[in-house]
Design a protein around this motif. Sequence first.
Motif, PDB file in Angstrom:
ATOM      1  N   ARG A 245       0.824  -1.218   0.000  1.00 32.53           N
ATOM      2  CA  ARG A 245       0.000   0.000   0.000  1.00 32.53           C
ATOM      3  C   ARG A 245       0.856   1.265   0.000  1.00 32.53           C
ATOM      4  N   LEU A 246       1.866   1.270  -0.845  1.00 31.19           N
ATOM      5  CA  LEU A 246       2.723   2.449  -0.935  1.00 31.19           C
ATOM      6  C   LEU A 246       2.029   3.563  -1.704  1.00 31.19           C
ATOM      7  N   GLY A 247       2.377   4.802  -1.337  1.00 32.57           N
ATOM      8  CA  GLY A 247       1.847   5.972  -2.001  1.00 32.57           C
ATOM      9  C   GLY A 247       2.772   7.149  -1.790  1.00 32.57           C
ATOM     10  N   PRO A 248       2.362   8.354  -2.178  1.00 28.48           N
ATOM     11  CA  PRO A 248       3.225   9.524  -2.048  1.00 28.48           C
ATOM     12  C   PRO A 248       3.683   9.808  -0.620  1.00 28.48           C
ATOM     13  N   ALA A 249       2.938   9.341   0.380  1.00 28.97           N
ATOM     14  CA  ALA A 249       3.320   9.595   1.775  1.00 28.97           C
ATOM     15  C   ALA A 249       4.295   8.553   2.309  1.00 28.97           C
ATOM     16  N   SER A 250       4.607   7.528   1.515  1.00 28.68           N
ATOM     17  CA  SER A 250       5.486   6.451   1.980  1.00 28.68           C
ATOM     18  C   SER A 250       6.940   6.919   1.999  1.00 28.68           C
ATOM     19  N   VAL A 251       7.655   6.504   3.038  1.00 30.34           N
ATOM     20  CA  VAL A 251       9.083   6.810   3.167  1.00 30.34           C
ATOM     21  C   VAL A 251       9.810   5.498   3.410  1.00 30.34           C
ATOM     22  N   TYR A 252      10.608   5.072   2.442  1.00 27.23           N
ATOM     23  CA  TYR A 252      11.302   3.781   2.500  1.00 27.23           C
ATOM     24  C   TYR A 252      12.756   3.987   2.893  1.00 27.23           C
ATOM     25  N   LEU A 253      13.222   3.227   3.878  1.00 24.01           N
ATOM     26  CA  LEU A 253      14.619   3.280   4.315  1.00 24.01           C
ATOM     27  C   LEU A 253      15.367   2.104   3.711  1.00 24.01           C
ATOM     28  N   ALA A 254      16.374   2.385   2.868  1.00 23.54           N
ATOM     29  CA  ALA A 254      17.185   1.350   2.222  1.00 23.54           C
ATOM     30  C   ALA A 254      18.327   0.974   3.148  1.00 23.54           C
ATOM     31  N   GLY A 276       5.650   7.459  -6.002  1.00 24.01           N
ATOM     32  CA  GLY A 276       5.793   8.865  -5.666  1.00 24.01           C
ATOM     33  C   GLY A 276       6.233   9.122  -4.246  1.00 24.01           C
ATOM     34  N   GLY A 277       6.767   8.105  -3.561  1.00 21.91           N
ATOM     35  CA  GLY A 277       7.215   8.267  -2.192  1.00 21.91           C
ATOM     36  C   GLY A 277       8.662   8.724  -2.106  1.00 21.91           C
ATOM     37  N   THR A 278       9.219   8.604  -0.905  1.00 23.89           N
ATOM     38  CA  THR A 278      10.575   9.067  -0.624  1.00 23.89           C
ATOM     39  C   THR A 278      11.465   7.894  -0.262  1.00 23.89           C
ATOM     40  N   VAL A 279      12.666   7.847  -0.839  1.00 20.78           N
ATOM     41  CA  VAL A 279      13.673   6.838  -0.500  1.00 20.78           C
ATOM     42  C   VAL A 279      14.757   7.505   0.341  1.00 20.78           C
ATOM     43  N   GLY A 298      11.000  10.202   9.437  1.00 18.27           N
ATOM     44  CA  GLY A 298       9.623   9.726   9.438  1.00 18.27           C
ATOM     45  C   GLY A 298       9.422   8.513   8.558  1.00 18.27           C
ATOM     46  N   VAL A 299      10.359   7.570   8.616  1.00 15.46           N
ATOM     47  CA  VAL A 299      10.310   6.370   7.782  1.00 15.46           C
ATOM     48  C   VAL A 299       9.046   5.569   8.103  1.00 15.46           C
ATOM     49  N   THR A 300       8.376   5.101   7.038  1.00 20.12           N
ATOM     50  CA  THR A 300       7.158   4.311   7.222  1.00 20.12           C
ATOM     51  C   THR A 300       7.361   2.830   6.948  1.00 20.12           C
ATOM     52  N   ILE A 301       8.382   2.486   6.153  1.00 21.94           N
ATOM     53  CA  ILE A 301       8.623   1.083   5.810  1.00 21.94           C
ATOM     54  C   ILE A 301      10.107   0.871   5.556  1.00 21.94           C
ATOM     55  N   THR A 302      10.609  -0.269   5.995  1.00 22.32           N
ATOM     56  CA  THR A 302      11.996  -0.622   5.725  1.00 22.32           C
ATOM     57  C   THR A 302      12.107  -2.140   5.681  1.00 22.32           C
ATOM     58  N   ALA A 303      13.273  -2.631   5.269  1.00 20.85           N
ATOM     59  CA  ALA A 303      13.466  -4.068   5.087  1.00 20.85           C
ATOM     60  C   ALA A 303      14.816  -4.481   5.650  1.00 20.85           C
ATOM     61  N   VAL A 304      14.825  -5.576   6.420  1.00 23.41           N
ATOM     62  CA  VAL A 304      16.055  -6.101   7.007  1.00 23.41           C
ATOM     63  C   VAL A 304      16.066  -7.612   6.842  1.00 23.41           C
ATOM     64  N   ASN A 305      17.207  -8.229   7.176  1.00 24.91           N
ATOM     65  CA  ASN A 305      17.282  -9.686   7.192  1.00 24.91           C
ATOM     66  C   ASN A 305      17.197 -10.195   8.630  1.00 24.91           C
ATOM     67  N   PRO A 306      16.947 -11.486   8.841  1.00 24.32           N
ATOM     68  CA  PRO A 306      16.760 -12.001  10.205  1.00 24.32           C
ATOM     69  C   PRO A 306      17.895 -11.709  11.177  1.00 24.32           C
TER      70      PRO A 306
END
Length: 572
Positions: A245-254, A276-279, A298-306
Motif C-alpha cells: 500500500r505504498l503511495g506519495p506519503a510512503s518513506v522507505y529506508l534502504a 511517488g514516495g521518498t527513498v 519519518g520512515v514508514t517502511i523498511t526491510a532487514v534480514n533475520p
Amino acid sequence: MTTTPATTPDSPEGQHRPPSPDWPGWPAETGERYRAAGYWRDELLGDIPARQAALRPDAIALVDGPRRWTYARLAADVAELHGSLYRLGLRRGDRVIVQLPNQAEFVLLWFALQRLGAVPVHALPGHRRQELTHLARVTGAVGYVFPERHARYDHRRPAAELAAAHPALKHTVVVGDPGGHVGMVPFASLLGGEAPRPVPAEAPVAADDLALLLLSGGTTGTPKLIPRTHQDYGYNARAAADVCRLGPASVYLAVLPIAFNFTMSCPGILGTLQAGGTVVVCPSPDPATALALVDREGVTITAVNPPLVPHWLREAQVGGHDLSSLAVLQVGAARLADDLARRVGPSLGCRLQQVFGMAEGLLNLTGLDDPDEIVCTTQGRPVSPGDEVLLVDGDGTPVAEGRTGELLTRGPYTLRGYYRSPELAGSHFTPDGFYRTGDLVRRLPTGHLSVVGRAKDQINRGGEKIDATEVEGHLLAHTAVEAAALVAVADTELGERSAAFLVCNGPAPSVRELARFLRDRGLAAYKAPDRVHEVTELPLTPVGKIDKNALRQRLQENGTPDAAGGGPGRKP
C-alpha cells in the motif's frame, strides 16, 4: 496444478524472438497474456524520475544524509548524467558493472543507465577479484563504477588491475578521488558541469529490452546472471508496492545493500519511487544509525534480514528513538524464526511483513491484514495472480496439499533462463518453463508458503548466498588440504553458518588462516568457513560422491564429527 504439456504455447516450439540471443525470453503467447492482464506495460524504468517530476516536482524523492533531491532535481540529475555517460562512450546494450555501497550515486547512476539503455550489472559491496573477474568475463562489460573506499577497502588499484586484464572494460568511474590512476573518471565530473546537451537520437529503448543483470548465488561455482527486463522488473516492484500500500506519503529506508533485489524492488527503491514516495539511503545496517533515520525522516517502511532483527529490537528498547512513523518492517533474505517474529510487533510498534523471494523472480509477501499467526509462521504468498506455483517431490511429481516439496514457479516476472548460460536450462528449468528454485516449502490452504529448507548445495548466511562447490575448489588449493566439504550449520543469528570438513596432510589450517588464504585468492570475506573440522576421510554415497547429508547428521548428533568415527573433529 500440473505442469503444462509440451505442446502448449509455453513450449520451446512457441518461443518468440528473445530480446537478445544471450538469454531466452517468454513465449510470445505468454507475453501477450501478461500484457492483456495488465502485468506488463510499455513503460521504461529510466522514465520513472521524469514521470514523477511531472506530477510532484517539489516532493522529496531521495535523501542521503544532508543531501536531498526533489523529484524535479532527481529527474534533472539523471538527465545530465545520461548525457555525460553517452559522451563518455557508453551506448544502448553496453553492460556496466556497478559496485557501489548505499549512497545516492547508485540511484542516480542506475536511472541514467536505464535511460541510456545500458545494462547495470549489480555487483555486491563484498565482491573482490574472483567475483568481479567472472562478471567482466561473462558480460563483456565495458564499464565499471566503484567507490574510492568502502569498509576500509581501497577499490582503486584492484579496479585498475581488473581493467588491465579485460581490454573490453574501457570505462572506469570512481565515486571519489581517482588517486592518480590514469584513465579513471571521477563520478563528480559527470554532474554539475555544463547544461545538459541532447543525446543524439538512436534506436529507442524498448520495454522488453534487457534492463539489468542481478546475481544469483548458485551451485555452478560462480554467480549466475539473472536477466530482468523493463516490463517484468517494473511489474515486480509495482505488484509488491500494491501489497504494501505504498503511495506519495510512503518513506522507505534502504538498509540492506542497495544492489540486492530485496532492496531494489520488493517493493524497495523502485516500488517507492513508482508510487511517488521518498527513498532514504541508510549508509550502514547498524541499528543505531538506522533507527535514528527512522526517527529523523519519518520512515514508514523498511526491510532487514533475520540477523538484524534482534539487534533492532534491543536498540529500540534502549536507543530512545521515536519509531511512531514506522508502519511496516519487512524481514526476508532468510527464514525468520517464529518466536522472533512474534516479538517484532510488540517491540517496534509496527506490522511485521515476512518476505520470501528470489532475484530470479517469484516474490511472496504476508499481507498487512493477514492474521498474526500467518504473519509469524509463514513467508507470504505470491504477489501476482499470474504467479504459478508447483510443489514436487524428488521425482518431479506434485505433492499433496500441506506436504513439503521443491518449489517450481513461472510467471510474469520470473526468468526463463540465465544470461549466457544455456547449459543450465535442463537443470534449472522444466521443459514447460518452470524455474526450479531449490527451496523446500509447504503450502497452506490460504496459499501462504512456509519455507522448510534448501534442496541445493548452497548456504544462506544471513542472506548472503555461498556456493559450497566454489569454496571447496579454493580450499583444495591450500597445500595442507587433500579433500574438502562445506556444509551448512544451523545458526540462531544468521540462519546458517558454514562448516568446512578437511582431510589434511598435516595440521588443519585454522579458521583465521583459511580466511586469509581465501581473501588472498580474491574471494569475498563472507565465503570463508565459520568452522573447521579436521577428519580422517569424507563419507561417500554409493555413487562415490561426498555424502554431505551424513556430515550434517553427524553435526547434529555430536557437533564435531570425525568421518571415520575415531574421535572429535577440531574447531581451531
